[in-house]
Design an enzyme around this catalytic site. Structure first.
Site, PDB file in Angstrom:
ATOM      1  N   PHE A 150      12.369  14.643   9.800  1.00 30.44           N
ATOM      2  CA  PHE A 150      11.109  13.921   9.921  1.00 30.44           C
ATOM      3  C   PHE A 150      11.323  13.008  11.259  1.00 30.44           C
ATOM      4  O   PHE A 150      10.496  12.858  12.186  1.00 30.44           O
ATOM      5  CB  PHE A 150      10.959  12.790   8.780  1.00 30.44           C
ATOM      6  CG  PHE A 150      10.546  13.669   7.541  1.00 30.44           C
ATOM      7  CD1 PHE A 150      10.076  14.629   7.496  1.00 30.44           C
ATOM      8  CD2 PHE A 150      10.457  12.575   6.311  1.00 30.44           C
ATOM      9  CE1 PHE A 150       9.655  15.256   6.335  1.00 30.44           C
ATOM     10  CE2 PHE A 150      10.208  13.146   5.040  1.00 30.44           C
ATOM     11  CZ  PHE A 150       9.751  14.634   5.197  1.00 30.44           C
ATOM     12  N   HIS A 186       3.732  -0.984   3.819  1.00 27.05           N
ATOM     13  CA  HIS A 186       2.968   0.422   3.487  1.00 27.05           C
ATOM     14  C   HIS A 186       4.231   1.205   3.403  1.00 27.05           C
ATOM     15  O   HIS A 186       4.941   1.614   4.301  1.00 27.05           O
ATOM     16  CB  HIS A 186       2.065   0.844   4.850  1.00 27.05           C
ATOM     17  CG  HIS A 186       1.406   1.916   4.565  1.00 27.05           C
ATOM     18  ND1 HIS A 186       0.245   1.979   3.777  1.00 27.05           N
ATOM     19  CD2 HIS A 186       1.587   3.175   4.935  1.00 27.05           C
ATOM     20  CE1 HIS A 186      -0.008   3.265   3.668  1.00 27.05           C
ATOM     21  NE2 HIS A 186       0.751   4.090   4.526  1.00 27.05           N
ATOM     22  N   ASP A 195      -1.735  16.210  13.815  1.00 19.80           N
ATOM     23  CA  ASP A 195      -0.653  17.141  14.508  1.00 19.80           C
ATOM     24  C   ASP A 195      -1.530  18.341  14.865  1.00 19.80           C
ATOM     25  O   ASP A 195      -2.350  18.842  14.193  1.00 19.80           O
ATOM     26  CB  ASP A 195       0.290  17.654  13.386  1.00 19.80           C
ATOM     27  CG  ASP A 195       1.053  16.184  12.812  1.00 19.80           C
ATOM     28  OD1 ASP A 195       1.536  15.419  13.662  1.00 19.80           O
ATOM     29  OD2 ASP A 195       1.593  16.243  11.755  1.00 19.80           O
ATOM     30  N   SER A 217       0.837  -1.254   0.122  1.00 20.52           N
ATOM     31  CA  SER A 217      -0.002   0.008   0.016  1.00 20.52           C
ATOM     32  C   SER A 217       0.925   1.512   0.070  1.00 20.52           C
ATOM     33  O   SER A 217       2.096   1.045   0.237  1.00 20.52           O
ATOM     34  CB  SER A 217      -0.919  -0.085   1.200  1.00 20.52           C
ATOM     35  OG  SER A 217      -0.071  -0.173   2.446  1.00 20.52           O
ATOM     36  N   GLU A 248       1.282   5.607   0.592  1.00 20.17           N
ATOM     37  CA  GLU A 248       0.749   6.793   1.152  1.00 20.17           C
ATOM     38  C   GLU A 248       0.918   7.996   0.428  1.00 20.17           C
ATOM     39  O   GLU A 248       2.117   8.339  -0.035  1.00 20.17           O
ATOM     40  CB  GLU A 248       1.020   6.880   2.686  1.00 20.17           C
ATOM     41  CG  GLU A 248       0.810   8.332   3.065  1.00 20.17           C
ATOM     42  CD  GLU A 248       1.335   8.518   4.661  1.00 20.17           C
ATOM     43  OE1 GLU A 248       0.764   7.911   5.609  1.00 20.17           O
ATOM     44  OE2 GLU A 248       1.995   9.500   4.761  1.00 20.17           O
TER      45      GLU A 248
END
Length: 277
Positions: free
Chosen positions: A207, A257, A100, A7, A9
């Protein structure tokens, strides 16, 4: 070995050029017959309309699309409206997150935690959605203790989550230990590993400092050796992430993912690497 499912994102593009580039990259990733494409939701719902537009376009192309829904700063009525729209348009999967906190935001809305959002979705829609939630093999940066973090995941699953997607990691043992701990705690849903390609050390460090993902010392030092040689750094990164994915495949993970950052080239190389074995 069982064929690995994938998958991917995306984040909703801001410009016409970004929309076109995402379409091109999505077409390249579509060749791997993904379980679904997910689309992120900006802090405080700042990308709500763009998220929905991207999700519905993916759905119209014939793919499973999973919108992120974050509850920070959201009212129950706003979430109810989103759920109704997605139901009407045939969306079957959601990624339910706290989200967030926007810069300067004061009000937290009607929800404080993701578990409350999961409970609300189930109360409003029954079992009409497959609900994904977030999990943290190296612990959420705001967690008081590892045990508290694990119990938070269990509460989300008990509230009705069907599966969890992890924050990215580069230490497979952290994932394996986490899954063992989940099973011991009675968290019996698929825990899908999140995979982050390595594009550059500055971005990765930024990140990681926000989300609590650990960059192993050996990896950080190797990446720093490449300096401004981005091509060599990325080639090395493809090898590192491919080996990580192979280790996870051998262990029998339910799927992988990928956090794409709306790109495809490195992910295609990684998938080709791990599919050749």
């Amino acid at each position: 070995m069982k064929k690995t499912a994938f998958s991917f994102e995306f984040f909703p593009p801001k410009t016409a050029d970004g929309i076109e580039k995402l379409r091109e990259n999505r077409a390249k990733l579509a060749q791997y017959n993904p379980e679904f494409f997910s689309v992120t939701f900006g802090a405080g719902g700042s990308t709500r309309d763009r998220t929905m537009d991207t999700v519905l376009e993916i759905h119209q192309e014939g793919f499973q699309a999973a919108p992120h829904i974050s509850c920070v700063s959201a009212s129950k009525e706003e979430i109810r409206e989103l759920l109704k729209t997605y139901q009407e348009r045939g969306i079957k999967r959601l990624v339910a997150l706290r989200g967030d906190v926007p810069s300067g935001e004061v009000s937290a809305g009607d929800f404080k935690y993701a578990v409350e959002l999961v409970e609300f979705i189930r109360a409003e829609t029954g079992n009409q959605f497959h609900i994904e939630v977030a999990a943290y093999p190296e612990f959420h940066p705001e967690a008081r203790t590892p045990k508290a973090d694990l119990l938070n995941l269990k509460r989300k699953v008990d509230a009705g989550a069907n599966s969890a997607i992890t924050q990215y990691f580069y230490n497979a043992d952290a994932y394996f230990r986490f899954v063992d701990q989940c099973q011991t705690a009675g968290v019996n849903v698929p825990i899908v590993p999140g995979i982050m390609p390595i594009y550059n050390i500055t971005q990765l460090a930024r990140f990681s400092s926000v989300c609590g993902a650990d960059i192993p010392r050996w990896l950080k030092m190797r990446l720093e050796e490449y300096g401004e040689d981005i091509d060599s750094l990325r080639a090395f990164g493809v090898d590192v992430v491919s080996e990580l994915c192979e280790t996870l495949q051998a262990w029998g993970v339910p799927s992988l993912h990928f956090y794409t950052l709306n790109r495809s080239t490195m992910i295609c190389k990684i998938i080709e690497n791990i599919s050749e074995k």
